[in-house]
Scaffold this active site. Structure first.
Site, short mmCIF file in Angstrom:
data_model
loop_
_atom_site.label_atom_id
_atom_site.label_comp_id
_atom_site.label_asym_id
_atom_site.label_seq_id
_atom_site.Cartn_x
_atom_site.Cartn_y
_atom_site.Cartn_z
N LYS A 22 0.81 -1.25 -0.09
CA LYS A 22 0.07 -0.02 -0.03
C LYS A 22 0.89 1.39 0.03
O LYS A 22 2.08 1.26 0.22
CB LYS A 22 -0.89 0.02 1.16
CG LYS A 22 -1.89 -1.25 1.23
CD LYS A 22 -3.03 -1.21 0.15
CE LYS A 22 -3.47 -2.65 -0.25
NZ LYS A 22 -4.58 -3.06 0.77
C1 LIG Z 1 -5.44 -4.46 0.96
C2 LIG Z 1 -6.93 -4.15 1.08
C3 LIG Z 1 -7.96 -4.48 2.11
C4 LIG Z 1 -7.21 -5.04 3.18
O1 LIG Z 1 -5.96 -4.46 3.91
P1 LIG Z 1 -5.50 -5.29 5.16
O2 LIG Z 1 -4.67 -4.19 5.71
O3 LIG Z 1 -4.31 -6.01 4.31
O4 LIG Z 1 -6.14 -6.03 5.83
C5 LIG Z 1 -9.14 -4.21 2.03
N1 LIG Z 1 -9.67 -3.46 1.15
C6 LIG Z 1 -8.83 -3.04 -0.01
C7 LIG Z 1 -9.68 -2.66 -1.19
C8 LIG Z 1 -7.61 -3.58 -0.11
O5 LIG Z 1 -6.92 -3.17 -1.14
#
Ligand SMILES: *Cc1c(COP(=O)(O)O)cnc(C)c1O
Length: 390
Positions: A191
């Site tokens: 991210k």
């Molecule tokens: C990555 C992601 C999540 C989950 O995030 P985590 O921190 O890995 O739990 C939820 N929604 C979307 C759209 C994502 O891309």
């Protein structure tokens, strides 16, 4: 002697940009002896709140966005079985969090151009049991939050924004995550801000965040930092049945410095995005819609559409060939109803949400990490050109 045809290093999709400041902070955290939730988490929360222009009491760090979504929906206090409308073009965590909160997911198709949930489809999906809308700001492009909020107000619905892609995103000058009752952020390794695993809950209502904090640590009325800090042992009370979702100082040590570079990393991804856009303009591949005026795109994912009839190769063939050229790619996402669990539990078929199905079957995410060099981007561009032309 030179090696014949040396292999270039594998270009890892979503590789984080970790610098010396993070490494030093993690080391300092380890040496401090305080690894769990403590002063670095508190600082990361303050930094995040300041950066998004909210009060400290409006944020709570947790150990993932999935946890943030789950806790938000529990803290929202919706009665069991309430329907939550969300997009079929998202990560499974969005839908699983709804289910873990004891609520019922209802899918509303996306707009084929923006790839975001279509407000008209939201309206059409509303029933007497609908209690919330869970929009996802896909790839960092903001949903039409003016229309989403108007629908929510008209029908008395809560709004929980999935901001996993949208740390920098703004709509009409307002940050993503500050429109609804809750905004949920991810600091997963791929991210835009990275803590390894990590998440943040942003809430409009301080009482919601106070409850979310308690829920994220077993339902305990005082957190462990206060329990074992230098002010002496404090008894805690369990006031409800919570979860183990707290962020560690070890994670926040990364996040503090990642957040300090959020703008420079965003600029780097924007430059990569623009290079891709220019390079691919003459190719028979679909490109992401340009950022909408009056908004700030988070530039989290650069997604191209591989239509086999136009490109002469299937989407999966494209993925394999990129891999042979030692370039990592992603798929965001096969639509939720493509997966057997949801088909079996809800009887969903992908064809019921045709835009998400079509996008999910053609989409490819190209590397867009701020850690990439110009040469890395050239490699990606050359590979895409070769594959769709040959
Ligand atoms: C990555 C992601 C999540 C989950 O995030 P985590 O921190 O890995 O739990 C939820 N929604 C979307 C759209 C994502 O891309």
């Amino acid at each position: 002697m030179t090696h014949p045809d040396p292999q270039p290093p594998f270009l890892v999709f979503g590789a984080p940009r970790i610098e010396e400041a993070e490494i030093a902070e993690v080391e300092a955290c380890l040496r401090s002896g305080w690894l769990g939730t403590g002063p670095r988490v508190a600082q990361f929360e303050r930094d995040f709140a300041r950066w998004r222009g909210v009060r400290n009491s409006q944020v709570a760090a947790v150990n993932s966005c999935t946890a943030a979504l789950h806790v938000s929906m529990v803290a929202a206090g919706l009665e069991p079985g309430s329907e939550v409308i969300t997009t079929p073009l998202t990560f499974c965590a969005t839908v699983n969090a709804i289910l873990h909160a004891g609520l019922t997911p209802v899918l509303a198709d996306v707009d084929p151009v923006t790839q975001n949930i279509d407000p008209d489809a939201i309206e059409a999906a509303i029933t007497p049991r609908t209690r919330a809308i869970l929009p996802v700001h896909f790839a960092g492009r903001p949903c039409e939050m003016d229309r989403v909020m108007a629908i929510a107000h008209k029908h008395g619905l809560m709004v929980i924004e999935d901001c996993a892609h949208a740390i920098e995103t703004e709509f009409q000058g307002k940050p993503a995550g500050t429109f609804g009752d809750f905004g949920c952020f991810s600091f997963y390794v791929t991210k835009n801000v990275v803590t390894g695993e990590g998440g943040m809950i942003l809430g409009r209502d301080e009482e919601h965040i106070a409850r979310a904090r308690i829920l994220a640590l077993h339902g305990m009325s005082k957190d462990a930092w206060h329990r074992f800090g230098d002010e002496g042992y404090r008894h805690y009370q369990v006031v409800e049945c919570g979860f183990k979702y707290n962020m560690m100082d070890l994670q926040a040590a990364l996040g503090i410095h990642q957040l300090a570079r959020v703008e420079s990393n965003w600029l780097r991804r924007q430059a990569l995005w623009q290079r891709y856009d220019e390079a691919f303009a003459s190719l028979p591949i679909g490109r992401p819609a340009p950022a909408q005026a009056g908004t700030r795109h988070g530039y989290h994912l650069y997604t191209v559409m591989i239509d086999p009839n136009r490109c002469g190769i299937s989407r999966d063939g494209f993925l394999d060939t990129m891999n042979e050229r030692r370039i990592g790619t992603g798929v965001h996402y096969l639509s939720v109803p493509e997966h057997p669990y949801y088909q079996q539990r809800f009887g969903w078929r992908p064809e019921q949400w045709p835009n998400a199905m079509q996008l999910g079957r053609q989409t490819v995410s190209l590397p867009l990490s701020p850690a990439m060099t110009d040469d890395d981007a050239t490699r990606v561009i050359d590979a895409v050109r070769d594959i769709v032309r040959s």
